[in-house]
Each structure stands twice: as C-alpha cells, then as structure tokens.
Design a protein around this motif. Structure first.
Motif: not given
Length: 120
Positions: A45-46, A96-100, A107-108
C-alpha cells in the motif's frame, strides 16, 4: 469525454485481468476472510501510494467501500467519515501503513474506522 471513456476502459481492463488473481486473507482472529485489496500488505500500500496512481486509486476505492458498508451496518443513521475527504483518509491509511508495513489494508482501514467512530 475521451478521458473518462479511456479511464473507464483502462479500469475495466485492469479489473478483468486482476480480479481473478485477487488475494484473500483471514482477519487476525480468523473470524472471516478479507478479500481483494484489503488483503494487500501495508508495505505494498505504501509503495502504491508513492509510485502507482492507479493502485492508489483502487486502494482508496476499497477503503471508501469499506466505510460505506460500515455506514450501512451501524445504527447511527449517518456517515462515520463525516468531516473527512478521500485525500485525508488516504493520507491516514498511508501513515498507518508506513508505521505497520506487515499489516494489511484491511487492518489499516479497521484502525481508521475505530478512529472515525471515536469522533462521533
């Protein structure tokens, strides 16, 4: 007019080619199966957000559909995304995705839903 028609043709072709190969995954508690774009890893996604406008648009559409389904299911008669716009939600998902990066788009989006519900 041609741009819209070309976009529609491109999207139709993309969906015809990609949907048969769509991913699926179970949610963290294995209560249901997450289909299609929701099963994408946050790492992908990122990358989509940064490099692939088509995939970014499709991801955003999946998030919008998810939030629409939440609106249909919750008994508040409203819009949980009220006061937000797609660009803001996309950026929230990106952060969110960048951190996870090992989480999924589902999930995001679930985390975004919880955030939005906490504001109502």
């Amino acid at each position: 007019m041609y741009a819209i028609r070309d976009f529609a043709r491109g999207l139709t072709l993309y969906l015809a080619v990609s949907l048969p190969f769509s991913a699926s995954a179970a949610d963290a508690e294995a209560k249901f199966t997450v289909l299609s774009f929701g099963a994408k890893s946050c790492g992908v996604v990122v990358s989509d957000f940064e490099k692939n406008e088509w995939q970014k648009l499709l991801n955003s559409g999946w998030v919008g559909g998810f939030l629409t389904a939440i609106n249909a299911v919750i008994d508040q008669g409203g819009d949980i995304a009220k006061g937000t716009d797609p660009a803001g939600r996309d950026l929230w998902i990106y952060n969110y995705c960048k951190a996870n990066p090992l989480h999924t788009l589902y999930n995001a989006t679930d985390a975004l839903t919880i955030e939005l519900l906490s504001r109502t």
